[in-house]
Scaffold this motif. Structure first.
Motif, PDB file in Angstrom:
ATOM      1  N   GLY A   1      40.072  47.983  40.762  1.00 16.27           N
ATOM      2  CA  GLY A   1      39.607  48.978  39.813  1.00 16.27           C
ATOM      3  C   GLY A   1      38.894  50.083  40.554  1.00 16.27           C
ATOM      4  O   GLY A   1      38.444  49.897  41.687  1.00 16.27           O
ATOM      5  N   PRO A   2      38.766  51.246  39.919  1.00 14.63           N
ATOM      6  CA  PRO A   2      38.068  52.356  40.567  1.00 14.63           C
ATOM      7  C   PRO A   2      36.577  52.070  40.702  1.00 14.63           C
ATOM      8  O   PRO A   2      36.053  51.159  40.075  1.00 14.63           O
ATOM      9  N   SER A   3      35.952  52.870  41.529  1.00 12.81           N
ATOM     10  CA  SER A   3      34.520  52.701  41.749  1.00 12.81           C
ATOM     11  C   SER A   3      33.752  52.836  40.436  1.00 12.81           C
ATOM     12  O   SER A   3      34.047  53.716  39.634  1.00 12.81           O
ATOM     13  N   GLY A   4      32.835  51.947  40.190  1.00 11.91           N
ATOM     14  CA  GLY A   4      32.022  52.003  38.975  1.00 11.91           C
ATOM     15  C   GLY A   4      32.671  51.315  37.797  1.00 11.91           C
ATOM     16  O   GLY A   4      32.129  51.315  36.697  1.00 11.91           O
ATOM     17  N   SER A   5      33.824  50.671  38.007  1.00 17.47           N
ATOM     18  CA  SER A   5      34.520  50.047  36.883  1.00 17.47           C
ATOM     19  C   SER A   5      33.923  48.690  36.506  1.00 17.47           C
ATOM     20  O   SER A   5      34.288  48.118  35.482  1.00 17.47           O
ATOM     21  N   GLY A   6      33.030  48.164  37.354  1.00 16.57           N
ATOM     22  CA  GLY A   6      32.378  46.899  37.009  1.00 16.57           C
ATOM     23  C   GLY A   6      32.817  45.731  37.862  1.00 16.57           C
ATOM     24  O   GLY A   6      32.489  44.579  37.563  1.00 16.57           O
TER      25      GLY A   6
ATOM     26  N   ARG B   1      42.967  44.034  36.932  1.00 20.87           N
ATOM     27  CA  ARG B   1      42.481  45.414  37.079  1.00 20.87           C
ATOM     28  C   ARG B   1      41.432  45.713  36.030  1.00 20.87           C
ATOM     29  O   ARG B   1      41.636  45.434  34.850  1.00 20.87           O
ATOM     30  N   LEU B   2      40.339  46.297  36.491  1.00 20.00           N
ATOM     31  CA  LEU B   2      39.240  46.669  35.600  1.00 20.00           C
ATOM     32  C   LEU B   2      39.209  48.175  35.432  1.00 20.00           C
ATOM     33  O   LEU B   2      39.561  48.925  36.345  1.00 20.00           O
ATOM     34  N   ARG B   3      38.787  48.606  34.254  1.00 24.55           N
ATOM     35  CA  ARG B   3      38.498  50.027  34.044  1.00 24.55           C
ATOM     36  C   ARG B   3      37.393  50.117  32.994  1.00 24.55           C
ATOM     37  O   ARG B   3      37.514  49.511  31.935  1.00 24.55           O
ATOM     38  N   ASP B   4      36.327  50.802  33.333  1.00 26.99           N
ATOM     39  CA  ASP B   4      35.194  51.004  32.413  1.00 26.99           C
ATOM     40  C   ASP B   4      34.688  49.710  31.798  1.00 26.99           C
ATOM     41  O   ASP B   4      34.409  49.645  30.598  1.00 26.99           O
ATOM     42  N   GLY B   5      34.625  48.691  32.595  1.00 27.38           N
ATOM     43  CA  GLY B   5      34.027  47.447  32.114  1.00 27.38           C
ATOM     44  C   GLY B   5      34.950  46.588  31.277  1.00 27.38           C
ATOM     45  O   GLY B   5      34.486  45.645  30.640  1.00 27.38           O
ATOM     46  N   LEU B   6      36.226  46.935  31.265  1.00 22.20           N
ATOM     47  CA  LEU B   6      37.187  46.123  30.517  1.00 22.20           C
ATOM     48  C   LEU B   6      38.358  45.762  31.418  1.00 22.20           C
ATOM     49  O   LEU B   6      38.692  46.502  32.350  1.00 22.20           O
ATOM     50  N   ILE B   7      38.993  44.612  31.128  1.00 19.98           N
ATOM     51  CA  ILE B   7      40.184  44.257  31.894  1.00 19.98           C
ATOM     52  C   ILE B   7      41.354  45.058  31.353  1.00 19.98           C
ATOM     53  O   ILE B   7      41.682  45.027  30.167  1.00 19.98           O
TER      54      ILE B   7
ATOM     55  N   LEU C   1      31.097  42.026  37.739  1.00 22.68           N
ATOM     56  CA  LEU C   1      31.859  40.837  37.357  1.00 22.68           C
ATOM     57  C   LEU C   1      31.783  39.771  38.449  1.00 22.68           C
ATOM     58  O   LEU C   1      31.593  38.578  38.192  1.00 22.68           O
ATOM     59  N   MET C   2      31.901  40.253  39.672  1.00 21.88           N
ATOM     60  CA  MET C   2      31.834  39.371  40.834  1.00 21.88           C
ATOM     61  C   MET C   2      30.500  38.618  40.883  1.00 21.88           C
ATOM     62  O   MET C   2      30.459  37.396  41.107  1.00 21.88           O
ATOM     63  N   ASN C   3      29.397  39.361  40.675  1.00 19.31           N
ATOM     64  CA  ASN C   3      28.070  38.733  40.698  1.00 19.31           C
ATOM     65  C   ASN C   3      27.947  37.683  39.606  1.00 19.31           C
ATOM     66  O   ASN C   3      27.331  36.642  39.782  1.00 19.31           O
ATOM     67  N   MET C   4      28.574  38.020  38.478  1.00 22.46           N
ATOM     68  CA  MET C   4      28.545  37.086  37.350  1.00 22.46           C
ATOM     69  C   MET C   4      29.315  35.820  37.720  1.00 22.46           C
ATOM     70  O   MET C   4      28.818  34.709  37.555  1.00 22.46           O
TER      71      MET C   4
ATOM     72  N   GLU D   1      18.675  55.402  29.073  1.00 20.53           N
ATOM     73  CA  GLU D   1      20.129  55.255  29.057  1.00 20.53           C
ATOM     74  C   GLU D   1      20.529  53.783  29.192  1.00 20.53           C
ATOM     75  O   GLU D   1      19.918  53.023  29.925  1.00 20.53           O
ATOM     76  N   ILE D   2      21.559  53.394  28.453  1.00 24.14           N
ATOM     77  CA  ILE D   2      22.079  52.042  28.582  1.00 24.14           C
ATOM     78  C   ILE D   2      23.476  52.122  29.179  1.00 24.14           C
ATOM     79  O   ILE D   2      24.346  52.844  28.677  1.00 24.14           O
ATOM     80  N   ILE D   3      23.662  51.406  30.291  1.00 23.67           N
ATOM     81  CA  ILE D   3      24.972  51.427  30.949  1.00 23.67           C
ATOM     82  C   ILE D   3      25.709  50.139  30.614  1.00 23.67           C
ATOM     83  O   ILE D   3      25.194  49.044  30.829  1.00 23.67           O
ATOM     84  N   HIS D   4      26.915  50.288  30.090  1.00 26.97           N
ATOM     85  CA  HIS D   4      27.741  49.120  29.790  1.00 26.97           C
ATOM     86  C   HIS D   4      28.604  48.830  31.002  1.00 26.97           C
ATOM     87  O   HIS D   4      29.687  49.393  31.145  1.00 26.97           O
ATOM     88  N   ALA D   5      28.121  47.969  31.883  1.00 27.01           N
ATOM     89  CA  ALA D   5      28.878  47.670  33.102  1.00 27.01           C
ATOM     90  C   ALA D   5      30.078  46.783  32.774  1.00 27.01           C
ATOM     91  O   ALA D   5      31.146  46.949  33.347  1.00 27.01           O
TER      92      ALA D   5
END
Ligand SMILES: Nc1ncnc2c1ncn2[C@@H]1O[C@H](COP(=O)(O)OP(=O)(O)O)[C@@H](O)[C@H]1O
Ligand SMILES: [Mg+2]
Lengths: 416, 246
Positions: B59-64, B233-239, B68-71, B37-41
């Motif tokens: 953003g909700p949990s798992g939204s990335g 606000r993030l959702r599913d890896g997008l702003i 993003l913060m680590n990046m 599986e490939i996860i698009h964070a």
């Protein structure tokens, strides 16, 4: 550069915090290293002790003396080739000295005839058996390896006249005349009375086998009067320069063949012995100790290294999150590598210090309780054991430390 | 676009004018492979952050958010896209170069404080300075200043287990400040604190912002986010939205 120094200090600080916090675990882990260091240093003290005892023993024989005898100082399988060798006689010494004198630039100084024989001796009520009675000429003073503690050696006149005077080895003097001066006392050697004119200084035991102090030196002429003129002799030949012992030995061989009128085709009918012969016999003993010691050391260090590797892996695992934090704060790979290497090395160094202390205690204990056993602690042992500890630490800590240094900071920070 | 309710609690909210560009990311993606599986964070994020900003990432949990913060914090590099930090491209830097940037330019504040348990507050705060190669006397001075700035001048020799949760987080904030970083990155800084202590920490961030710090806070709590001047606000890896708050 200074950054590396600060990181070093920080690493040592963390290492000792860590070891203190897990004292029991660290000590148990260091056990293998402790045993290894004790083994290697005990081996070292034993070999040192043997070497020093050996040097002292060789000094008793005289570093610059060649011994001309019928038998060599080694075990021979073909005893029949030696048993019929002609005896060495006092005339041989005289002839040899004439040859030495007439040889220009001779490497030899003087040949001295020496007879030796076991006997028991008496003084008053005190009897002492197994004493070596040595008979020689006044030249004995030139080859004697002991100092004269009291009195003197017999002189030319006494020697030639065969006067009944004697010089006692230190333990003979102590036993026959406990707590009082031996000079001018009389010793009974096989019913003949000898007056004490000197006492030798203590020399100690030769390779722990027999004592050089358990002897009495008398004029050879006096000895021959009672024990017959056909007594078996050896010649002790002093060389001028002990660094040219080999060449001197060659010269002596040629001279002795002339003395004995040997034909060119004949094999020597005498042996020339020197201290070197004992080295060959001692080497296998030393290498035996070394092999046993290294084997135990290797085994203990191997087990110890695996223990330390394991404990470092555990430490890295336990502190994964801390590693992540440190990386987030700017610790580079080599910083983390250094930190865990130093931790492993520190445990090993503690093991090494404890091991050294144990060995030192054992060596002191042996000195006190068993003075005959040769042990000798030395500074190089400290260096060797510290080096061995550090290397063990580096070798065993490297893999886990490398693993820690390569951790992905994000993964490490997420670790619970 | 869901505009946040204006916070009634804050009457005076001076917003400093944005300064020089600090962070500029464009088309950043992050993929995680989990077996097959490939996860698009992160699926292509574009964001610029300037000095003097006070930004919340929501953003909700798992939204990335954490990804993003680590990046942004140079703990991780993007799978694809461009990331310039202070005008320097960091997207392809190697570990030790990133460590250098984290050490000098970024101050992290974690949800779980992440203090060294066996070191006292002072040594914890000194740690980034050790990695920066600063001399013992200089770093002691700096660490003391940072600790008194967060109100802990009288607790410098306390170990983390001798401090309350709020005090621990303040030690962590002092540690983040001590190197004078370009930005402070806080991932759920109040997540392990009760709401009163959380408010105290947010008040401290407010104070730091007033002192001129640039702050990025990741949170899923509206109450926390509304302290910021800008909310992404993030959702599913997008702003999903990016708005100023007044
Ligand atoms: N190291 C990782 N390996 C695999 N998947 C990950 C990893 N880190 C994050 N993810 C996934 O990426 C997505 C975003 O995670 P994250 O950034 O932690 O979200 P948030 O912080 O907003 O809760 C999630 O689906 C998460 O499971
Ligand atoms: Mg998260």
């Amino acid at each position: 550069m200074t950054r590396t120094i600060y990181e070093f200090t920080e690493s040592f600080r963390i290492a000792f915090q860590q070891i203190r916090a897990n004292a029991m675990r660290s000590v148990l882990t260091a056990l293998g290293v402790i045993i290894g260091i004790v083994a290697v240093t005990l081996m070292g003290t034993a070999i040192n002790g043997i070497n020093i005892g050996f040097q002292n023993s060789l000094a008793m024989l005289g570093e610059d003396i060649l011994y001309v005898q019928r038998w060599p100082w080694r075990n021979v399988d073909d005893w029949w080739n030696y048993i019929n060798r002609p005896a060495i006689r006092i005339e041989h010494a005289e002839k040899l000295n004439r040859i030495i004198e007439s040889t220009p630039n001779s490497l030899l100084e003087v040949a001295v005839p020496v007879a030796g024989r076991g006997s028991s001796v008496k003084s008053g009520d005190i009897k002492l058996s197994g004493v070596t009675i040595i008979g020689s000429t006044s030249d004995y003073s030139r080859i004697v390896t002991a100092d004269i503690a009291e009195g003197r050696l017999y002189n030319d006149i006494e020697a030639n006249a065969g006067r009944q005077v004697c010089v006692l080895g230190s333990s003979v003097a102590e036993t026959l005349f406990p707590g009082r001066p031996a000079l001018d006392q009389v010793v009974d050697i096989r019913g003949q009375h000898f007056t004490v004119i000197g006492v030798l200084a203590k020399q100690g035991e030769f390779l722990g086998l027999f004592s050089f102090d358990n002897q009495i030196v008398v004029p050879l002429a006096a000895l021959r009067k009672y024990w017959g003129s056909r007594i078996d002799l050896q010649l002790r030949v002093k060389v001028k320069d002990k660094t040219k012992l080999m060449q001197a030995e060659e010269e002596l061989q040629g001279a002795m063949r002339r003395v004995r009128s040997q034909l060119p085709a004949e094999r020597d009918n005498f042996s020339i012995n020197q201290q070197q012969a004992f080295k060959a016999q001692l080497d296998p003993v030393k290498s035996g100790i070394a092999i046993a010691g290294l084997f135990i050391t290797g085994l203990a260090l191997f087990v110890g290294a695996i223990g330390i590797m394991n404990i470092t892996f555990v430490s890295v695992k336990e502190r994964t999150k801390e590693i992540g934090t440190r990386k987030a704060l700017g610790a580079r790979r080599r910083t983390i590598l250094l930190q865990f290497l130093i931790e492993a090395v520190s445990i090993c160094l503690i093991g090494g210090v404890v091991g050294l202390a144990l060995t030192f205690g054992i060596a002191v204990g042996i000195r006190e309780k068993l003075p005959a056993l040769p042990v000798e602690f030395s500074g190089s042992l400290i260096f060797i054991s510290m080096a061995v500890s550090i290397i063990t630490g580096i070798v065993s800590g490297f893999l886990p430390a490398l693993g820690a240094s390569r951790l992905d900071p994000v993964v490490a920070l997420r670790y619970e | 676009m869901t505009a946040p309710a204006a916070p009634a609690a804050h009457i005076h909210r001076p917003t400093r004018p944005p300064g020089a560009l600090v962070i500029e990311i464009e088309g950043v993606t992050k993929l995680y492979k989990m077996g097959a599986e490939i996860i698009h964070a992160l699926r292509g994020v574009q964001l610029t952050i300037r000095r003097n900003e006070y930004l919340a990432i929501m953003g909700p949990s798992g939204s990335g958010k954490s990804t993003l913060m680590n990046m942004l914090g140079c703990l991780d590099t993007p799978t694809d896209g461009r990331y310039d930090f202070n005008g320097k491209n960091v997207a392809h830097m190697v570990d030790d170069e990133l460590a250098e940037i984290r050490n000098r330019e970024i101050g992290f504040v974690f949800q779980t404080f992440n203090l060294l348990p066996r070191s006292d507050a002072l040594h914890n705060v000194e740690l980034p300075l050790i990695y920066a190669g600063m001399s013992p006397s200089a770093r002691r001075e700096r660490a003391l200043a940072a600790l008194s700035n967060v109100g802990l001048a009288d607790r410098i020799h306390h170990k983390p287990n001798e401090l309350s949760g709020g005090q621990r987080q303040r030690v962590a904030i002092a540690r983040a400040l001590v190197n004078n970083p370009s930005i402070i990155l806080a991932d759920e800084p109040t997540g392990n604190l009760d709401s009163k202590t959380g408010e105290e920490i947010m008040a401290l961030f407010e104070q730091l912002y007033d002192q001129g710090q640039t702050i990025i806070v990741v949170t899923h709590e509206e109450d926390i986010a509304r302290h910021a001047r800008r909310i992404v606000r993030l959702r599913d890896g997008l702003i999903e939205s990016d708005a100023r708050v007044h």
